[in-house]
Design a protein around this motif. Sequence first.
Motif, PDB file in Angstrom:
ATOM      1  N   SER A   1       0.664  -0.789   0.333  1.00 23.55           N
ATOM      2  CA  SER A   1       0.013   0.020   0.006  1.00 23.55           C
ATOM      3  C   SER A   1       0.806   0.933   0.315  1.00 23.55           C
ATOM      4  O   SER A   1       2.000   1.058   0.745  1.00 23.55           O
ATOM      5  CB  SER A   1      -1.068  -0.175   1.244  1.00 23.55           C
ATOM      6  OG  SER A   1       0.178  -0.177   2.617  1.00 23.55           O
ATOM      7  N   PHE A   2       0.230   2.580  -1.093  1.00 25.48           N
ATOM      8  CA  PHE A   2       0.974   3.433  -0.336  1.00 25.48           C
ATOM      9  C   PHE A   2       0.119   5.110  -0.516  1.00 25.48           C
ATOM     10  O   PHE A   2      -0.831   4.866  -0.511  1.00 25.48           O
ATOM     11  CB  PHE A   2       1.749   3.682  -1.797  1.00 25.48           C
ATOM     12  CG  PHE A   2       1.687   3.234  -3.147  1.00 25.48           C
ATOM     13  CD1 PHE A   2       1.168   4.406  -4.000  1.00 25.48           C
ATOM     14  CD2 PHE A   2       0.403   1.861  -3.642  1.00 25.48           C
ATOM     15  CE1 PHE A   2       0.873   3.859  -5.277  1.00 25.48           C
ATOM     16  CE2 PHE A   2       0.007   1.880  -4.730  1.00 25.48           C
ATOM     17  CZ  PHE A   2       0.151   3.330  -5.928  1.00 25.48           C
ATOM     18  N   MET A   3       0.774   6.283  -1.251  1.00 23.85           N
ATOM     19  CA  MET A   3      -0.031   7.349  -1.272  1.00 23.85           C
ATOM     20  C   MET A   3       0.988   7.821  -2.708  1.00 23.85           C
ATOM     21  O   MET A   3       2.006   8.449  -2.366  1.00 23.85           O
ATOM     22  CB  MET A   3       0.302   8.235   0.126  1.00 23.85           C
ATOM     23  CG  MET A   3       0.106   9.521  -0.020  1.00 23.85           C
ATOM     24  SD  MET A   3      -1.497   9.948  -0.027  1.00 23.85           S
ATOM     25  CE  MET A   3      -2.276   9.634   2.049  1.00 23.85           C
ATOM     26  N   LEU A   4       0.202   8.298  -3.390  1.00 22.21           N
ATOM     27  CA  LEU A   4       0.351   8.887  -4.727  1.00 22.21           C
ATOM     28  C   LEU A   4       0.633  10.263  -4.747  1.00 22.21           C
ATOM     29  O   LEU A   4      -0.929  10.401  -4.314  1.00 22.21           O
ATOM     30  CB  LEU A   4       0.276   7.897  -5.953  1.00 22.21           C
ATOM     31  CG  LEU A   4      -0.039   8.304  -6.914  1.00 22.21           C
ATOM     32  CD1 LEU A   4       2.061   7.556  -7.524  1.00 22.21           C
ATOM     33  CD2 LEU A   4      -0.403   7.515  -8.349  1.00 22.21           C
ATOM     34  N   ASP A   5       1.194  10.856  -4.957  1.00 21.04           N
ATOM     35  CA  ASP A   5       0.706  12.482  -5.493  1.00 21.04           C
ATOM     36  C   ASP A   5       0.942  13.152  -6.505  1.00 21.04           C
ATOM     37  O   ASP A   5       0.779  11.856  -7.572  1.00 21.04           O
ATOM     38  CB  ASP A   5       1.878  13.438  -3.976  1.00 21.04           C
ATOM     39  CG  ASP A   5       3.148  13.391  -4.548  1.00 21.04           C
ATOM     40  OD1 ASP A   5       3.406  13.159  -5.507  1.00 21.04           O
ATOM     41  OD2 ASP A   5       3.894  13.675  -3.941  1.00 21.04           O
ATOM     42  N   ASP A   6       0.594  14.545  -7.140  1.00 22.51           N
ATOM     43  CA  ASP A   6       0.185  14.424  -7.926  1.00 22.51           C
ATOM     44  C   ASP A   6       1.758  14.860  -8.989  1.00 22.51           C
ATOM     45  O   ASP A   6       1.228  14.520 -10.109  1.00 22.51           O
ATOM     46  CB  ASP A   6      -0.252  16.301  -8.300  1.00 22.51           C
ATOM     47  CG  ASP A   6       0.425  16.928  -6.586  1.00 22.51           C
ATOM     48  OD1 ASP A   6       1.370  16.443  -6.254  1.00 22.51           O
ATOM     49  OD2 ASP A   6       0.201  18.201  -7.104  1.00 22.51           O
ATOM     50  N   LYS A   7       2.704  14.699  -7.515  1.00 22.75           N
ATOM     51  CA  LYS A   7       3.932  15.035  -8.776  1.00 22.75           C
ATOM     52  C   LYS A   7       4.621  13.238  -8.810  1.00 22.75           C
ATOM     53  O   LYS A   7       5.321  12.558  -9.656  1.00 22.75           O
ATOM     54  CB  LYS A   7       5.444  15.417  -8.160  1.00 22.75           C
ATOM     55  CG  LYS A   7       4.322  16.932  -7.671  1.00 22.75           C
ATOM     56  CD  LYS A   7       5.603  17.751  -7.502  1.00 22.75           C
ATOM     57  CE  LYS A   7       5.181  19.072  -7.429  1.00 22.75           C
ATOM     58  NZ  LYS A   7       4.035  19.430  -6.566  1.00 22.75           N
TER      59      LYS A   7
END
Length: 306
Positions: free
Chosen positions: A241-247
């Motif tokens: 699992s992870f957090m994806l950002d706009d960059k």
Amino acid sequence: MWFKNLLIYRLTQDLPVDAEALETALATKLARPCASQELTTYGFVAPFGKGEDAPLVHVSGDFLLISARKEERILPGSVVRDAVKEKVEEIEAEQMRKVYKKERDQIKDEIIQAFLPRAFIRRSSTFAAIAPKQGLILVNSASPKRAEDLLSTLREVIGTLPVRPLTVKMAPTAVMTEWVTTQKAADDFYVLDECELRDTHEDGGIVRCKRQDLTSDEIQLHLSTGKVVTQLSLAWQDKLSFMLDDKMTVKRLKFEDLLQDQAEQDGGDEALGQLDASFTLMMLTFGDFLPALVEALGGEEMPQGI
């Protein structure tokens, strides 16, 4: 050896050195303590193990692991400002004159030099995995500045490093917004319970949601008023699992117990074996995960001239 964050870089040409040559190159810029008048030092250290015999390049199958360490002296700005103010007031009172900017800056430099030997020391390490066959360098950091420090120092010691951030054809913000709006992600990806929503106007609002049902009417209302998803928590298969950002920065990576148990079993009883097994399994997992993530974001964008 499980990465917690991920910045992804594309090698635009073959890496110009093999593991042995890379070991020799890294040895020309070893990490070292700050001298008494140095603010910072930067160099390479062994990713696993300690001592002079520990290799600077850990080789596991087709993958290479390196580590760089930054050491810096920490001088609290408030302490320096107070000392400068005290010194300026002393001069003005004794000599009955005004202390102007040029002299004030000189006083500040002198105070910093005097305080440096007594400053606190802070050390931080940054790991990077090199996958030559995949043409990737993966940096365990969410800070582009920390990644660039490592990459520029690596470029310095080997003479060249043809690398750029990996880019995709579709903006991550557009893809993540669609996933939350339609309540359906790409194959093998699952939307979890955390996101950041931003208004597209310059002074627009920001909404951060944790432990929130992202299919709720409340979230959909924010999207319908023009907000977009700039960060989204996701899971991939049953492996991570992870957090994806706009960059396209991957943050807060967490490998599921299934993988960690397998690495523990593969690694045996010794600490080095455990580290090697976890690194190898992590890289093999990335070998499937990263192409899937890039495909979900429209495929890799190849800039003109590359």
